[in-house]
Enzyme design. Structure first.
Site, mmCIF file in Angstrom:
data_model
loop_
_atom_site.group_PDB
_atom_site.id
_atom_site.type_symbol
_atom_site.label_atom_id
_atom_site.label_comp_id
_atom_site.label_asym_id
_atom_site.label_seq_id
_atom_site.Cartn_x
_atom_site.Cartn_y
_atom_site.Cartn_z
ATOM 1 N N CYS A 32 -0.143 -4.822 0.984
ATOM 2 C CA CYS A 32 -1.644 -4.561 1.335
ATOM 3 C C CYS A 32 -2.515 -4.976 0.386
ATOM 4 C CB CYS A 32 -1.849 -3.260 1.912
ATOM 5 S SG CYS A 32 -1.599 -2.031 0.809
ATOM 6 N N HIS A 229 -3.875 2.853 0.457
ATOM 7 C CA HIS A 229 -3.954 1.493 1.092
ATOM 8 C C HIS A 229 -4.925 0.614 0.875
ATOM 9 C CE1 HIS A 229 -2.943 -1.217 4.542
ATOM 10 N NE2 HIS A 229 -4.376 -1.317 4.863
#
Length: 428
Positions: A32, A229
């Site tokens: 990510c 994230h």
């Protein structure tokens, strides 16, 4: 975790302010940070994919796109005396790119959205003229403010772990005299720090959302860190939007962004930032369940992301996979209920009750914090709840063991929601 073999990333094409633009979708846990960086460069028009209308791209090609951008970004008028330092930073940044497929260590501070400890990852972002932000901000009005703000995430965890180690179980009736125990001021500090941790387990606060709106310029795109994230974030018309890169949205052209209204409210919008009603033709966000697992013996914490809750046997296998050799042959497992009391889990029924509580507390993204440790014969375990009034004894029977079946869950890095001396790391 992403495989060490070359990954293949799927490409989606969206309309971005009237221009057909490719974005990279995430189809495996791990990369990510790399995806967030590349998508900003693509949306800004600073890089292009090797082929027109490309449907997929390998990891080496994708990293090559970033390397080319880094080399082009070198200032032409850079003074000779600074060239050696710049070239060293450039080499370090390029060397760090492959690591972004497996996550990125960050160490944030809780006072400002752009306050991070300077690391190699920050060097890469600086060379690309990209900003890293977060929304895990504590407001000055919060009673825990004076205990939180002076420290980074890692420093605060180290401090709290030391406080926990030195603390004794106490009755939190402040009219009582605590002979031999920590002072009332120390106890208050522990309470406030733990309360802040529990209240902000998602690593985003309303104070953080408001500070992001004030800090970012209209039209600015940044790398946004939240809940282990990294996302591509855009500010438009004083509103915050996150680019949807989950593979479930690949074939859905009418859903492009997630409008971040508050720390707990989001809606899906299209390419012109209009809210889209949910229907059978628009997939909902992929259900995600999170286990924060803390090994009380080593203080190590791991976050595991799941699409479904595991069985008791699957959870046992998962624990051995996560902690490898650090998990004893006989161990207890507990969670904190609504009243702050630690409840032991030894049966399927007890496990289901723990999952039910997590679902009730946060239906959109259930989070269950588990605590495991060595089962000592005839011994007790100090309750980690701040409301603890006594010692709790782990169950002697039906203890989880390593003989269970496998699980498909994968680890996702270290969480800020629990106490760990490991740095924050995204691997999802």
């Amino acid at each position: 975790m992403a495989s060490e073999e070359s990954l293949i990333y799927v490409i989606k094409y969206i309309e971005f302010f009237g221009v057909r633009t490719p974005i990279v979708m995430q189809n495996a846990p791990g990369p990510c940070p790399l995806i967030a960086i590349v998508n900003i460069l693509l949306l800004k028009g600073r890089v292009q994919l090797p082929q027109k209308d490309q449907k997929a791209i390998g990891s080496e090609q994708l990293i090559g796109v970033v390397v080319d951008c880094l080399k082009r970004s070198m200032p032409k008028d850079l003074p000779v005396e600074h060239r050696a330092d710049y070239e060293k930073n450039l080499r370090d940044a390029i060397d760090s790119l492959h690591g972004l497929e497996f996550g990125l260590d960050v160490n944030l501070y809780f006072d400002k959205v752009d306050h991070f400890e300077f690391t190699t990852g920050c060097v890469l972002l600086d060379l690309l003229a990209l900003n890293l932000v977060h929304g895990w901000i504590i407001p000055e009005s919060d009673p825990a403010y004076k205990y939180i703000v002076p420290f980074s995430y890692n420093q605060l965890l180290d401090k709290v772990v030391k406080m926990d180690t030195a603390s004794q179980p106490v009755d939190l009736d402040f009219s009582t005299s605590y002979d031999g125990c920590a002072s009332v001021a120390d106890i208050r500090e522990v309470i406030e720090v733990h309360r802040f941790w529990a209240d902000t387990a998602s690593q985003l606060t309303n104070a953080g959302v408001e500070q992001l709106k004030a800090h970012l310029k209209d039209g600015e795109m940044v790398v946004f860190f939240r809940n282990n994230h990294f996302n591509t974030m855009l500010k438009k018309d004083d509103q915050l939007y996150l680019l949807l890169t989950d593979l479930g949205f690949l074939e859905t052209s009418s859903v492009v962004w997630e409008h971040l209204k508050s720390h707990s409210e989001t809606v899906l919008v299209n390419n012109v930032f209009e809210e889209r009603p949910m229907s059978t033709s628009i997939p909902s966000l992929r259900a995600e369940r999170i286990l924060n697992i803390t090994n009380n013996d080593t203080r190590g914490t791991e976050v595991v992301r799941l699409t479904e809750w595991p069985t008791l046997e699957g959870l046992a296998d998962l624990l051995h996979t996560v902690f490898e050799h650090d998990l004893p042959a006989a161990y207890y497992m507990q969670y904190s209920d609504e009243d702050g009391d630690l409840i032991s889990i030894t049966t399927t029924l007890e496990l289901r009750e723990a999952f039910r509580q997590a679902e009730n507390e946060n239906p959109k993204e259930p989070v269950l914090s588990l605590f495991v440790g060595a089962l000592k014969k005839g011994g007790g375990v100090l309750r980690s709840s701040l409301a603890a009034e006594s010692l709790s004894t782990p169950p002697p029977a039906e203890t989880l063991s390593s003989s269970s079946a496998g699980s498909s869950a994968s680890t996702a890095g270290s969480s800020g929601a629990n106490l760990s001396q490991a740095p924050l790391k995204s691997q999802d």
